[in-house]
Design a protein around this motif. Sequence first.
Motif, PDB file in Angstrom:
ATOM      1  N   PHE A 132       0.845  -1.201   0.000  1.00  0.00           N
ATOM      2  CA  PHE A 132       0.000   0.000   0.000  1.00  0.00           C
ATOM      3  C   PHE A 132       0.881   1.252   0.000  1.00  0.00           C
ATOM      4  CE2 PHE A 132      -3.153   2.576   2.852  1.00  0.00           C
ATOM      5  CZ  PHE A 132      -3.577   3.304   1.760  1.00  0.00           C
ATOM      6  N   ALA A 209       0.688  -7.142  -6.018  1.00  0.00           N
ATOM      7  CA  ALA A 209      -0.098  -5.966  -6.398  1.00  0.00           C
ATOM      8  C   ALA A 209       0.355  -4.775  -5.552  1.00  0.00           C
ATOM      9  CB  ALA A 209      -1.590  -6.225  -6.173  1.00  0.00           C
ATOM     10  N   TYR A 211      -1.272  -1.045  -4.383  1.00  0.00           N
ATOM     11  CA  TYR A 211      -2.493  -0.240  -4.433  1.00  0.00           C
ATOM     12  C   TYR A 211      -2.278   1.085  -3.711  1.00  0.00           C
ATOM     13  CZ  TYR A 211      -3.847  -1.494   0.417  1.00  0.00           C
ATOM     14  OH  TYR A 211      -3.909  -1.639   1.784  1.00  0.00           O
ATOM     15  N   ARG A 232       0.481  -5.759 -10.855  1.00  0.00           N
ATOM     16  CA  ARG A 232      -0.900  -5.268 -10.799  1.00  0.00           C
ATOM     17  C   ARG A 232      -0.914  -3.951 -10.029  1.00  0.00           C
ATOM     18  NH1 ARG A 232      -6.342  -8.838  -9.316  1.00  0.00           N
ATOM     19  NH2 ARG A 232      -7.772  -7.418 -10.398  1.00  0.00           N
ATOM     20  N   TYR A 233      -1.504  -2.934 -10.635  1.00  0.00           N
ATOM     21  CA  TYR A 233      -1.549  -1.605 -10.011  1.00  0.00           C
ATOM     22  C   TYR A 233      -3.006  -1.212  -9.825  1.00  0.00           C
ATOM     23  CZ  TYR A 233      -1.637   3.484  -9.818  1.00  0.00           C
ATOM     24  OH  TYR A 233      -1.907   4.781  -9.449  1.00  0.00           O
ATOM     25  N   LEU A 234      -3.380  -0.900  -8.566  1.00  0.00           N
ATOM     26  CA  LEU A 234      -4.785  -0.649  -8.250  1.00  0.00           C
ATOM     27  C   LEU A 234      -4.962   0.667  -7.491  1.00  0.00           C
ATOM     28  CD1 LEU A 234      -5.433  -4.270  -6.913  1.00  0.00           C
ATOM     29  CD2 LEU A 234      -6.288  -3.380  -9.098  1.00  0.00           C
ATOM     30  N   SER A 235      -5.624   1.634  -8.119  1.00  0.00           N
ATOM     31  CA  SER A 235      -5.999   2.875  -7.425  1.00  0.00           C
ATOM     32  C   SER A 235      -7.397   2.676  -6.862  1.00  0.00           C
ATOM     33  CB  SER A 235      -6.025   4.046  -8.424  1.00  0.00           C
ATOM     34  OG  SER A 235      -4.790   4.698  -8.428  1.00  0.00           O
ATOM     35  N   ILE A 236      -7.552   2.807  -5.537  1.00  0.00           N
ATOM     36  CA  ILE A 236      -8.862   2.474  -4.930  1.00  0.00           C
ATOM     37  C   ILE A 236      -9.519   3.671  -4.240  1.00  0.00           C
ATOM     38  CG2 ILE A 236      -8.210   0.050  -4.577  1.00  0.00           C
ATOM     39  CD1 ILE A 236      -8.000   0.883  -1.499  1.00  0.00           C
ATOM     40  N   SER A 436     -12.193   2.937  -9.381  1.00  0.00           N
ATOM     41  CA  SER A 436     -11.764   2.634  -8.013  1.00  0.00           C
ATOM     42  C   SER A 436     -12.617   1.537  -7.380  1.00  0.00           C
ATOM     43  CB  SER A 436     -11.811   3.891  -7.139  1.00  0.00           C
ATOM     44  OG  SER A 436     -10.791   4.792  -7.523  1.00  0.00           O
ATOM     45  N   ASN A 439     -11.393  -1.612  -8.881  1.00  0.00           N
ATOM     46  CA  ASN A 439     -10.052  -1.911  -8.373  1.00  0.00           C
ATOM     47  C   ASN A 439     -10.095  -2.423  -6.929  1.00  0.00           C
ATOM     48  OD1 ASN A 439      -8.733  -1.249 -10.731  1.00  0.00           O
ATOM     49  ND2 ASN A 439      -8.317   0.857 -10.117  1.00  0.00           N
ATOM     50  N   PHE A 440     -11.059  -1.927  -6.147  1.00  0.00           N
ATOM     51  CA  PHE A 440     -11.185  -2.440  -4.773  1.00  0.00           C
ATOM     52  C   PHE A 440     -11.570  -3.919  -4.796  1.00  0.00           C
ATOM     53  CE2 PHE A 440     -13.310  -3.559  -0.860  1.00  0.00           C
ATOM     54  CZ  PHE A 440     -12.367  -3.146   0.070  1.00  0.00           C
ATOM     55  N   LEU A 443      -8.509  -5.779  -5.495  1.00  0.00           N
ATOM     56  CA  LEU A 443      -7.657  -5.846  -4.296  1.00  0.00           C
ATOM     57  C   LEU A 443      -8.174  -6.952  -3.357  1.00  0.00           C
ATOM     58  CD1 LEU A 443      -5.442  -4.666  -2.415  1.00  0.00           C
ATOM     59  CD2 LEU A 443      -7.184  -3.105  -1.526  1.00  0.00           C
TER      60      LEU A 443
END
Length: 450
Positions: A132, A209, A211, A232-236, A436, A439-440, A443
């Motif tokens: 994170f 990942a 995030y 893996r790239y996650l904007s939440i 988002s 993406n959540f 995640l």
Amino acid sequence: MANSHVAVLAFPFGSHGQAILAVTHRLATASPSTVFSFFNTSQSNFSLFSSDRPANIRVHDVSDGVPEGYVLSRNPQEAVELFLEAAPKIFRRELAVAETEVSRKVTCMLTDAFIWFAADMAAEMKVSWVAFWTSGQNSLTAHLYTDLIRETIGVKEVDGRMEETLGFISGMEKIRVKDIPGGVVFGNLDSVFSTTLHQMGLALPRATAVYMNSFEELDPTLTVNLRSKFKRYLSIGPLALLFSPSQRETPLHDPHACLAWMEKRSIDSVAYIAFGRVMTPPPGELVAIAQGLESSKVPFVWSLQEKNMVHLPKGFLDRTREQGMVVPWAPQVELLNHEAMGVFVSHGGWNSVLESVSAGVPMICRPIFGDHALNARSVEAVWEIGMTIIKESFTKDGFEESLDRVLVQDDGKKMKVNSKKLKELAQDAVSTEGSSFKNFKGLLDEVVKV
């Protein structure tokens, strides 16, 4: 999944613990059969766990790494460095204890990105590592490209190149060398903290990942860039919208009745001043803020810790009683979302910037350290939703001029329009069809799969 056991490793400084707990809370609620073992120092845990939490979050106190009898200096980085040096050993020991307690092997490590050595720990344990990053796309990019920045700018030549831009990195074309955090190419490159951030930049591509509390549409070019760097790239985010007041289970905490005071003010007229809990501008600048507010006649709410109120000019509180209020704490998210709010005066910390973006409120930034200057530059030059304080520190006239520019001038009207556009994009991102929101879910899948 029935046997998932997620080890959450927090970084116990600033607002990091709060941010990773907010996400853990949401994950735990979405997956009640998963056990989340939350590892953090007792001091940080004490400040975080005053309210109810899901039954499947188990709290573990870990050592802060300060040797017994050791007296910390006034340098705030010393505590951070002692913790980071001791942390690998501390976390390894406590993880084994937690596995025994719940009779489940850890299946995933969910950590603050600063805990970069989790890459090795996860590999040894043959589990996934989900990291994170609590700040923005801009600062993460600076840390990922540290070696390239050092090679291109030159560590020895950096003093003469501070005004140059990072056009050689996609998405950083408007960012100047002087805006990037200390420890990347200037400052003490050998400090424990600088080394940690450099190691982190090298380790993060190994994560299952990565995030962050942001949304893809805020910086589309940087989003594409970061996707190319990670598995893996996650904007939440923005988390302020995901955990919005409408979903609040507890009554609103507003001990000084700031919101009732706001009701009597006209639309877009109020200045809100707050610099977070960790850093405050020096006393001389607090005087300049007070003088600028008083002479500008702008209505204001100023969140200022009680210990700093002694620095205010004599008689200031009495003279401005009708104009504004100085309080030791304010409900920031709700204040920013009030229609009377006109400008947020801040240090430019990521949470503050994102809360302002989520509320559609322009900003005046006074960077203090870390990623503040980078965020302030993005506010001013990339998103054009505010400005950095004139001459980089508060003076009475400079602050008055800044307030006038944002609240009155045409320039400020453009900032307001741009702020509103970003607010709409942020709201779209957390809606059920938004980036988002999706993406959540991604995640959650990464964290609880066995």
